[in-house]
Design an enzyme around this catalytic site. Sequence first.
Site, PDB file in Angstrom:
ATOM      1  N   CYS A  54       3.303   0.703  -8.270  1.00 32.49           N
ATOM      2  CA  CYS A  54       3.820  -0.636  -8.028  1.00 32.49           C
ATOM      3  C   CYS A  54       4.478  -1.166  -9.298  1.00 32.49           C
ATOM      4  CB  CYS A  54       2.687  -1.575  -7.623  1.00 32.49           C
ATOM      5  SG  CYS A  54       1.911  -1.095  -6.083  1.00 32.49           S
ATOM      6  N   CYS A 100       0.867  -1.170   0.000  1.00 32.62           N
ATOM      7  CA  CYS A 100       0.000   0.000   0.000  1.00 32.62           C
ATOM      8  C   CYS A 100       0.911   1.229   0.000  1.00 32.62           C
ATOM      9  CB  CYS A 100      -0.999   0.000   1.148  1.00 32.62           C
ATOM     10  SG  CYS A 100      -0.327   0.118   2.806  1.00 32.62           S
ATOM     11  N   CYS A 154      -2.134   1.561  -4.180  1.00 30.67           N
ATOM     12  CA  CYS A 154      -0.900   2.273  -4.574  1.00 30.67           C
ATOM     13  C   CYS A 154      -0.897   2.590  -6.062  1.00 30.67           C
ATOM     14  CB  CYS A 154       0.357   1.511  -4.153  1.00 30.67           C
ATOM     15  SG  CYS A 154       0.650  -0.033  -4.994  1.00 30.67           S
TER      16      CYS A 154
END
Length: 138
Positions: free
Chosen positions: A88, A10, A84
């Site tokens: 990522c 996250c 996120c």
Amino acid sequence: MSIPEVLFVCVHNAGRSQMAAALLDHHAAGRVVVRSAGSQPADRLNPAVVEAMAEVGLDISKEFPKPLTDDAVQASDVVITMGCGDECPFYPGKTYLDWKLDDPAGQGIDAVRPIRDEIDARVRALLAELLPGDVESK
């Protein structure tokens, strides 16, 4: 069979991903390698998250937010993102899941409990997929 490796990501690694990692680690009892990280790690864990986890018997007070690294992603079989977005890294051959969950940042314990319980349900389902036919987790 090799041990599955799961990475929870996250933004701040101070709430959702920490809860998910602690719950999966608990339920898997050593049968899964578990990591968590944040794309922009916070300075410390969310105190309401630490309290919510203590309520279910899991002490995460010594955990700390960790930065997301390419190595962590490459080592993982499953990467689970929690808000996120595009931050990522993506590698072919990995299983990516995006869990849409409320963010516990700035929330009190009453708001964090249902998030914890939703994560727990998802973690149990994930464990059943990772270890099909395995005995029920504790």
